[in-house]
Motif scaffolding. Structure first.
Motif, PDB file in Angstrom:
ATOM      1  N   ALA A  58      37.124 -10.374   0.377  1.00 22.21           N
ATOM      2  CA  ALA A  58      36.552  -9.704   1.550  1.00 22.21           C
ATOM      3  C   ALA A  58      35.155  -9.200   1.220  1.00 22.21           C
ATOM      4  N   PHE A  59      34.365  -9.037   2.276  1.00 19.61           N
ATOM      5  CA  PHE A  59      32.987  -8.592   2.113  1.00 19.61           C
ATOM      6  C   PHE A  59      32.533  -7.911   3.392  1.00 19.61           C
ATOM      7  N   GLY A  60      31.612  -7.008   3.241  1.00 21.99           N
ATOM      8  CA  GLY A  60      30.912  -6.388   4.358  1.00 21.99           C
ATOM      9  C   GLY A  60      29.682  -5.706   3.802  1.00 21.99           C
ATOM     10  N   ARG A  61      28.701  -5.507   4.649  1.00 29.95           N
ATOM     11  CA  ARG A  61      27.502  -4.805   4.191  1.00 29.95           C
ATOM     12  C   ARG A  61      27.004  -3.892   5.292  1.00 29.95           C
ATOM     13  N   VAL A  62      26.322  -2.833   4.860  1.00 29.20           N
ATOM     14  CA  VAL A  62      25.776  -1.858   5.785  1.00 29.20           C
ATOM     15  C   VAL A  62      24.285  -1.728   5.509  1.00 29.20           C
ATOM     16  N   ILE A  63      23.496  -1.934   6.539  1.00 30.35           N
ATOM     17  CA  ILE A  63      22.049  -1.730   6.465  1.00 30.35           C
ATOM     18  C   ILE A  63      21.825  -0.312   6.966  1.00 30.35           C
ATOM     19  N   THR A  64      21.249   0.551   6.134  1.00 38.92           N
ATOM     20  CA  THR A  64      21.196   1.961   6.502  1.00 38.92           C
ATOM     21  C   THR A  64      20.052   2.703   5.825  1.00 38.92           C
ATOM     22  N   ASP A  65      19.640   3.785   6.470  1.00 39.71           N
ATOM     23  CA  ASP A  65      18.700   4.710   5.832  1.00 39.71           C
ATOM     24  C   ASP A  65      19.461   5.802   5.088  1.00 39.71           C
ATOM     25  N   ARG A  66      20.803   5.768   5.161  1.00 39.34           N
ATOM     26  CA  ARG A  66      21.698   6.716   4.488  1.00 39.34           C
ATOM     27  C   ARG A  66      21.498   8.160   4.961  1.00 39.34           C
ATOM     28  N   ALA A  67      20.905   8.313   6.134  1.00 38.55           N
ATOM     29  CA  ALA A  67      20.655   9.655   6.663  1.00 38.55           C
ATOM     30  C   ALA A  67      21.028   9.762   8.141  1.00 38.55           C
ATOM     31  N   THR A  68      20.572   8.799   8.962  1.00 43.42           N
ATOM     32  CA  THR A  68      20.779   8.913  10.403  1.00 43.42           C
ATOM     33  C   THR A  68      21.374   7.675  11.057  1.00 43.42           C
ATOM     34  N   PHE A  69      21.188   6.496  10.464  1.00 39.55           N
ATOM     35  CA  PHE A  69      21.527   5.263  11.163  1.00 39.55           C
ATOM     36  C   PHE A  69      22.093   4.228  10.201  1.00 39.55           C
ATOM     37  N   ALA A  70      23.027   3.413  10.720  1.00 39.74           N
ATOM     38  CA  ALA A  70      23.571   2.296   9.944  1.00 39.74           C
ATOM     39  C   ALA A  70      23.951   1.160  10.881  1.00 39.74           C
ATOM     40  N   TYR A  71      23.818  -0.051  10.365  1.00 38.83           N
ATOM     41  CA  TYR A  71      24.231  -1.261  11.074  1.00 38.83           C
ATOM     42  C   TYR A  71      25.218  -1.991  10.174  1.00 38.83           C
ATOM     43  N   LEU A  72      26.430  -2.175  10.659  1.00 35.96           N
ATOM     44  CA  LEU A  72      27.475  -2.868   9.915  1.00 35.96           C
ATOM     45  C   LEU A  72      27.361  -4.368  10.182  1.00 35.96           C
ATOM     46  N   ALA A  73      27.362  -5.160   9.114  1.00 42.38           N
ATOM     47  CA  ALA A  73      27.138  -6.594   9.271  1.00 42.38           C
ATOM     48  C   ALA A  73      28.003  -7.409   8.306  1.00 42.38           C
ATOM     49  N   VAL A 102      34.494   1.625   4.077  1.00 43.67           N
ATOM     50  CA  VAL A 102      33.156   1.731   4.667  1.00 43.67           C
ATOM     51  C   VAL A 102      32.986   3.088   5.341  1.00 43.67           C
ATOM     52  N   VAL A 103      33.896   3.449   6.215  1.00 46.17           N
ATOM     53  CA  VAL A 103      33.718   4.698   6.968  1.00 46.17           C
ATOM     54  C   VAL A 103      33.882   5.938   6.097  1.00 46.17           C
ATOM     55  N   ALA A 104      34.541   5.808   4.937  1.00 40.93           N
ATOM     56  CA  ALA A 104      34.723   6.952   4.037  1.00 40.93           C
ATOM     57  C   ALA A 104      33.625   7.064   2.983  1.00 40.93           C
ATOM     58  N   HIS A 105      32.756   6.067   2.890  1.00 43.27           N
ATOM     59  CA  HIS A 105      31.760   6.075   1.821  1.00 43.27           C
ATOM     60  C   HIS A 105      30.864   7.309   1.925  1.00 43.27           C
ATOM     61  N   PRO A 106      30.645   8.002   0.817  1.00 43.22           N
ATOM     62  CA  PRO A 106      29.868   9.248   0.848  1.00 43.22           C
ATOM     63  C   PRO A 106      28.448   9.101   1.403  1.00 43.22           C
ATOM     64  N   GLU A 107      27.818   7.972   1.187  1.00 47.65           N
ATOM     65  CA  GLU A 107      26.442   7.788   1.666  1.00 47.65           C
ATOM     66  C   GLU A 107      26.367   7.459   3.153  1.00 47.65           C
ATOM     67  N   LEU A 108      27.526   7.329   3.795  1.00 46.26           N
ATOM     68  CA  LEU A 108      27.548   7.002   5.220  1.00 46.26           C
ATOM     69  C   LEU A 108      28.125   8.142   6.056  1.00 46.26           C
ATOM     70  N   GLN A 109      28.195   9.318   5.484  1.00 48.83           N
ATOM     71  CA  GLN A 109      28.709  10.480   6.201  1.00 48.83           C
ATOM     72  C   GLN A 109      27.557  11.190   6.914  1.00 48.83           C
ATOM     73  N   GLY A 110      27.845  11.751   8.076  1.00 51.80           N
ATOM     74  CA  GLY A 110      26.856  12.526   8.818  1.00 51.80           C
ATOM     75  C   GLY A 110      25.806  11.702   9.531  1.00 51.80           C
ATOM     76  N   LEU A 111      26.040  10.389   9.642  1.00 53.92           N
ATOM     77  CA  LEU A 111      25.087   9.543  10.366  1.00 53.92           C
ATOM     78  C   LEU A 111      25.170   9.833  11.857  1.00 53.92           C
ATOM     79  N   ARG A 112      24.048   9.792  12.510  1.00 54.14           N
ATOM     80  CA  ARG A 112      24.041   9.993  13.961  1.00 54.14           C
ATOM     81  C   ARG A 112      24.589   8.766  14.682  1.00 54.14           C
TER      82      ARG A 112
END
Length: 148
Positions: free
Chosen positions: A63-78, A99-109
């Motif tokens: 399995a694979f997935g990636r997230v394009i993100t600024d790690r602060a406000t926005f992310a795109y799951l691809a 993915v949704v539990a990853h620490p760098e993806l918390q608090g995104l708008r």
């Protein structure tokens, strides 16, 4: 069929040195409806600029997935996928849990994605249709990889 019992939990990793990027590239460029014809150099650049998640059964990446993100406000799951031989075992849910539990993806708008066939999966994680689709715009070039 898969060689692993259905109850085998995935080991999720974001450590890129563990990934089978040749296998991931092969699936995305040859089998995935959204990225057929993807050039290898484009894939490599995309991976280098993303937070990547791999799902493993033992040392085999399934399995694979990636997230394009600024790690602060926005992310795109691809590019989320489970190899066909391993589907129907709950592995996509295990990958999305990570993915949704990853620490760098918390608090995104905002986190967004585009899917042609997995609405039910993503709805479990709070994804909905766009609240204000009239505000979104896109520059879409669907045949960019196959027209060169």
């Amino acid at each position: 069929m898969s060689g692993f019992p259905p109850a085998t939990p995935l080991r999720i990793s974001t450590t890129l040195t563990e990934f089978d990027f040749d296998g991931v590239y092969r699936f995305l460029s040859q089998e995935a409806y959204w990225s057929k014809g993807l050039p290898r150099e484009v894939f490599d650049r995309a991976v280098a600029n993303s937070l990547c998640f791999g799902g493993f059964l033992g040392d085999v990446q399934v399995a694979f997935g990636r997230v394009i993100t600024d790690r602060a406000t926005f992310a795109y799951l691809a590019d989320v996928f489970v190899l066909p031989a391993h589907r129907g075992q709950g592995y996509s849910k295990q990958l999305m849990d990570a993915v949704v539990a990853h620490p760098e993806l918390q608090g995104l708008r905002r986190m967004v994605l585009v899917t042609g066939d997995a609405h039910g999966l993503y709805a479990r994680y709070g994804f909905t249709e766009l609240a204000a689709p009239d505000r979104y715009m896109e520059r879409h070039q669907p045949s960019i990889y196959t027209s060169v």
